[in-house]
Design an enzyme around this catalytic site. Structure first.
Site, PDB file in Angstrom:
ATOM      1  N   ASP A 201      -1.187  -6.495   9.463  1.00  0.00           N
ATOM      2  CA  ASP A 201      -2.254  -5.537   9.230  1.00  0.00           C
ATOM      3  C   ASP A 201      -3.410  -6.309   8.615  1.00  0.00           C
ATOM      4  OD1 ASP A 201      -3.966  -3.598   8.294  1.00  0.00           O
ATOM      5  OD2 ASP A 201      -2.364  -2.220   7.723  1.00  0.00           O
TER       6      ASP A 201
ATOM      7  N   LYS B 226     -12.713  -1.000   6.090  1.00  0.00           N
ATOM      8  CA  LYS B 226     -12.885  -1.849   4.913  1.00  0.00           C
ATOM      9  C   LYS B 226     -14.002  -2.857   5.119  1.00  0.00           C
ATOM     10  CE  LYS B 226      -9.273   0.275   3.476  1.00  0.00           C
ATOM     11  NZ  LYS B 226      -9.333   1.308   2.453  1.00  0.00           N
TER      12      LYS B 226
ATOM     13  N   TYR C 173       0.837  -1.195   0.000  1.00  0.00           N
ATOM     14  CA  TYR C 173       0.000   0.000   0.000  1.00  0.00           C
ATOM     15  C   TYR C 173       0.884   1.263   0.000  1.00  0.00           C
ATOM     16  CZ  TYR C 173      -2.687   3.581   2.614  1.00  0.00           C
ATOM     17  OH  TYR C 173      -3.274   4.721   3.079  1.00  0.00           O
TER      18      TYR C 173
ATOM     19  N   ILE D  53      -6.677  -5.462   8.148  1.00  0.00           N
ATOM     20  CA  ILE D  53      -7.882  -4.664   7.978  1.00  0.00           C
ATOM     21  C   ILE D  53      -8.836  -5.186   6.917  1.00  0.00           C
ATOM     22  CG2 ILE D  53      -6.685  -2.584   8.728  1.00  0.00           C
ATOM     23  CD1 ILE D  53      -6.992  -1.534   5.891  1.00  0.00           C
TER      24      ILE D  53
END
Lengths: 470, 533
Positions: A230, A272, A145, A232
């Site tokens: 992570d 998300k 990202y 998410i």
């Protein structure tokens, strides 16, 4: 002149200009079904807009939380005054239970090990402050990202060293790549503090396999470093192989009371899975008491509004709702992803096989003039300006191979997605018909001038609006 | 100072990047300057120190880079394994270990994780363990250490009951829709909210000045607003001058992660604790002599903990001083709407309006935690006249954005000018009533308060009750008040006040009955103090 700090004046932090240029162009000419049907369709925004109706119907049936009421009584005062950085207990409880539910209840979480932050952006930065000194490094598998370059590095002064992954094995993390990255860090005199992975991956849309997770755990055990997972996108996994959390693998390996247990940390958010990025709800989960204590205090700089905590605690405590939401949301995501994948296939474009996320990792290498990032930029510009789709080029995600693009599918209506696919199909047809893959000299020159002009424009422009999403 | 401390059980700070090494060198050079400047002559004074410095740098460089191709279990790595072994015993002693903590977290984390030893925080903790409740816990500790305003919630609740349904969800084409608040918003706040806040700030400050929404950056509370400004205006190791006594939270908000130092500039009760430019100048020069660069002045106006206003003249003088020294001014005006006296509040923005000078050095911090009593909702404002600061601050708000549903709700509320006017006036009246009651009560005990006209607290002089006129004496009294009288007040030393015996007492969390009880409890302790002295 009253100088500003170095941090305020140094330009960008891996801010890839192309990533934001696409946004700018979109803002100037946004697609609208009625008002602007020839505008640019936003496919660079990883937002989940597919399940708003479920949230709305819940809110309609449950007006009390939004009205600061509980059992008919107003609790406004308590909420208005609540700024305890330990977070609203009811909310943390509901959140950990939601996280467990997403993981099929194969693992459970303790609310006392959770720290609430204003979004995962804040969670990631806070973890960096907690785990690393200025000048130390974290290893990240590529592609990653683009926002990490800012979130993890800017104020913390931590470095990112890439773990190069390639399409040869579907961008999976290998031991060789891990060791190579570690070695590169050492060559650069950087002390490695840990590895950060996004699972499911952004931009790949794939979940980490058990073997990759095992590999990571062994790696951090040997090196004595941290692992941040992570997660998410954990609620957006819509097909097999399912989601395996790093916590699960740790449990399976009986790492519960060992050293490495305290060095694995999870980042989560509702941006998300629930499609609520505007609410700014993120969380750090850690088994290390010091990390939790520090992160809790640091969360003063990014607390979640008590109004929001209360509203969401009511929402997430409704188990019937969450069960239905999780499964319905996944169904819709699967359908959408399938729509995009099939549509692209008909255009002769393949995607990395994915089972999660709000986007596809699309392979347009065959459309490149040459196997270079320059060619990728050219293609990307054509897609933004001519095809009028804002997609994210792989170079902005630090991908080592040119020609990959992240294309989002969950932030628009079905009709819009259809239109986007059609536009792309038409472009490909035209593109191959004109034999653009092997262009002649004159068009090369004009392309070069075109590029030069853009580079100059980029360097002189002041970026006002910045996308926050992933 | 919040520089990361070198770990003691491994090869220290070589692992830092080159800039870090340079900073270490600076710390050596400064003391050596004395030698260079005159005592040693050419050889002893300059050559030898320089040579020493050169060799030291070389030594650092050699020991910084690990040997190439090192095996993961070689000594340079096993040090982290060593720490693993140590960890199991050191963890239980974490709080008492001070700077020697486990390697697993960064040193900045270790120092933050330690329980805070300031009486300000200790007091707050004690209250949460044993909070007073008229019915359930009448012997609990009464909270006077938290500047919260509980006097006007009825007004807001009434507003909410008449206005909520529409305002929480964004209206989308007539239907209540979540798509107004769910998606990503600009990280520095919705423009509508900025417009609403600009109008609110102007209204709250008596319409003496207007604010431009495009010069505003919204943050999740005034706490990150201050930290963000600090990151924008100063580098690690730089300093801000802060008139003392000051809000204890500044030490955390401005220093923790920024690496910036706060230099207190002591104000005197004889000046009613208004900053004097002479003192400021002295502090500036002293700081410079220590080799520390001063980046700006941080003022709170209305002042916390004293509760007075900076007069126009002082503001002008501060501006002149800042201009002369070429530094910034950060004006924390978070209590601007909590005025109860008859004086007029003058914002820095108003001074700038009048003077036609460069405004790039002025930055204002505001928030809704005090004036609108909504600390839980996390609304802070950075208002700056400096384009570059605004651009940088905007980017940094990604780490501290305000929740969208909260913004939506508050847009409606703060734009309701009629309601806000009613709120401001009623608030003023009620704070004044509470203030007068409390101050009068203290007066009966022979305790005088500093002249104040704003804020949610009074600054009480209890020096007559302390056994020795020192910080020790003050803390003894604080302890008595906390554990015997069972009231939590904030001692002046926690606010870096140079005169012992002053205490900040917040009275807006109390009811009128509570005030009577508090005064009575203080009286009992006061009597024992007088007997013993």
């Amino acid at each position: 002149m009253r100088h500003l700090s170095t941090k305020a004046t140094c330009n960008s932090h891996g801010q890839d200009s192309s990533y934001f240029l696409g946004w700018e162009e979109y803002e100037k000419n946004p697609y609208d079904e009625v008002q602007n049907p020839k505008g640019i369709i936003q496919m660079g925004l990883a937002e989940n807009q597919l399940s708003f109706d479920l949230l709305e119907s819940w809110l309609e049936k449950n007006p009390e939380p939004a009205g600061f009421k509980r059992d008919g009584k107003s609790i406004f005062r308590e909420l208005a005054l609540f700024q305890d950085y330990h977070g609203l207990p009811a909310f943390k409880k509901a959140l950990v239970e939601f996280m467990a539910e997403i993981r099929g209840n194969r693992v459970s979480f303790d609310p006392n090990h959770m720290v609430l932050t204003a979004g995962a952006t804040s969670a990631n930065e806070t973890l960096m402050f907690c785990l690393a000194e200025p000048g130390e490094a974290f290893l990240l598998p590529t592609p990653y990202y683009p926002g990490f370059d800012r979130d993890l590095k800017w104020r913390t002064e931590v470095e990112i060293v890439p773990i190069h992954c390639t399409s040869s094995n579907d961008f999976q993390i290998t031991e060789t790549a891990l060791e190579a990255a570690y070695h590169e860090a050492q060559q650069r005199n950087l002390r490695v503090k840990g590895v950060l992975v996004t699972n499911p991956s952004n931009p790949l849309g794939t979940t980490l396999s058990r073997s990759e997770l095992n590999l990571l755990i062994s790696f951090i055990t040997t090196k004595g470093i941290h692992l941040i997972s992570d997660e998410i996108y954990s609620g957006t996994v819509f097909s097999s192989p399912g989601f395996v959390s790093v916590m699960e693998v740790l449990k399976d390996r009986n790492c519960d009371k060992t050293e490495v247990w305290d060095r694995v940390h999870i980042v989560y958010s509702l941006s998300k899975d629930l499609g609520l990025p505007g609410f700014r709800v993120g969380a750090i989960y850690s088994n290390d008491d010091v990390v939790v204590a520090t992160a809790t205090k640091m969360s003063s700089f990014g607390l979640v509004s008590s109004q929001t905590q209360y509203l969401l605690s009511a929402l997430l405590s409704d188990k019937k709702f969450t069960k239905n939401y999780i499964s319905e949301n996944q169904k819709r995501l699967k359908k959408r992803q399938n729509m995009l994948v099939m549509g692209l296939e008909r255009a002769g474009i393949s995607c990395l096989k994915s089972n999660a996320g709000l986007f596809c990792w699309v392979n347009m290498r065959h459309l490149l003039r040459s196997d270079t990032f320059e060619a990728e930029m050219e293609l990307w510009k054509k897609i933004v300006y001519d095809v009028r789709l804002n997609i994210s080029p792989g170079s902005s995600c630090h991908c080592t191979e040119p020609g990959w693009f992240r294309v989002c599918f969950a932030n628009m209506t079905e009709e819009t997605l259809d239109l986007a696919i059609k536009r792309l199909k038409d472009f490909v047809v035209e593109h191959t018909a004109n034999g653009h893959s092997k262009s002649n000299n004159s068009s090369k020159n004009s392309k070069r001038k075109f590029l030069l002009k853009w580079v100059l424009r980029l360097s002189s422009r002041d970026r006002d609006q910045e996308p926050d999403e992933r | 100072m919040t520089r990361p401390r070198p770990r003691t059980h491994e090869s220290e700070s070589e692992t830092r990047n080159p800039t870090g090494g340079g900073a270490t060198a600076m710390r050596l050079i400064v003391p050596l300057q004395g030698v260079v400047q005159g005592r040693g002559g050419l050889i002893l004074g300059s050559l030898i120190p320089c040579a020493l410095f050169y060799f030291f740098q070389l030594y650092l460089k050699r020991h910084r880079s690990p040997k190439p191709g090192s095996n993961p279990t070689s000594p340079s790595q096993s040090s982290s394994n060593l720490s693993d072994l140590q960890r199991s015993s050191s963890r239980s002693n974490l709080s008492s270990r001070g700077s020697i903590g486990p390697v697993q977290v960064s040193s900045r984390a270790s120092s933050i994780a330690k329980p805070n030893d300031s009486p300000y925080y200790i007091g707050l903790d004690r209250v949460s363990e044993d909070p007073y409740d008229r019915l359930d816990n009448p012997n609990g500790i009464i909270q006077l250490g938290l500047s919260e305003n509980r006097l006007c919630f009825d007004l807001i609740e009434k507003w909410l009951s008449e206005n909520t349904k529409d305002s929480v969800m964004g209206r989308d084409g007539g239907d209540l829709s979540i798509s107004g608040i769910a998606p990503y918003q600009p990280s520095d706040g919705l423009m509508e909210f900025k417009v609403a806040m600009a109008g609110f700030m102007s209204q709250v400050m008596g319409r003496a000045v207007s604010f431009d929404p495009s010069q505003m950056v919204l943050t999740a509370g005034a706490t990150p607003a201050l930290e963000i400004l600090c990151f924008c205006l100063a580098d690690p190791g730089n300093a801000f001058l802060v008139p003392a006594p000051y809000y204890p939270g500044f030490d955390r908000d401005m220093r923790w992660r920024t690496g910036v130092e706060l230099i207190p500039v002591h104000c005197r009760s004889t000046d009613n604790f208004i900053i004097s430019i002479t003192a400021l100048d002295q502090a500036f020069n002293q700081t410079r002599k220590r080799g520390i660069k001063v980046r700006g002045i941080l003022i709170s106006n209305p002042s916390n903990p004293v509760g007075n206003l900076l007069p126009r003249e002082t503001l002008h003088n501060l501006l002149d001083f800042a201009r002369e020294k070429n530094i910034h001014i950060v004006s924390d005006e978070i209590f601007a709407g909590s005025m109860y006296g008859s004086e007029e509040f003058v914002s820095m923005a108003e001074i700038l309006d009048m003077e036609d000078i460069d405004k790039n050095r002025i930055h204002i911090v505001y928030g809704l935690s005090k004036d609108l009593a909504l600390p839980g909702f996390r609304v802070g404002v950075i208002y700056s006249f400096n384009e570059s600061v605004l651009i940088a601050a905007k980017k940094l708000t990604r780490f501290s954005s305000i929740s969208a549903p909260t913004q939506r709700l508050l847009i409606s509320m703060v734009s309701d000018m009629r309601f806000i006017q009613e709120y401001i006036e009623t608030n003023k009246k009620r704070i004044r009533e509470m203030h007068d009651l409390f101050v009068e009560g203290l007066k009966q005990l022979g305790i005088k308060c500093a002249q104040s006209c704003a804020g949610l607290y009074c600054w009480a002089d209890m020096s007559g009750l302390i056994s020795s006129y020192s910080e020790k004496g003050e803390l003894e009294l604080w302890d008595k008040l906390l554990n015997i009288a069972k009231i939590n007040v904030t001692p002046g030393s926690a606010c870096h006040c140079i005169e012992p015996g002053w205490f900040r007492c917040c009275f807006t969390t109390l009811s009128q009955e509570d005030v009577v009880i508090v005064i009575e409890r203080i009286r009992k302790v006061a009597e024992t103090c007088k007997i013993s002295s």
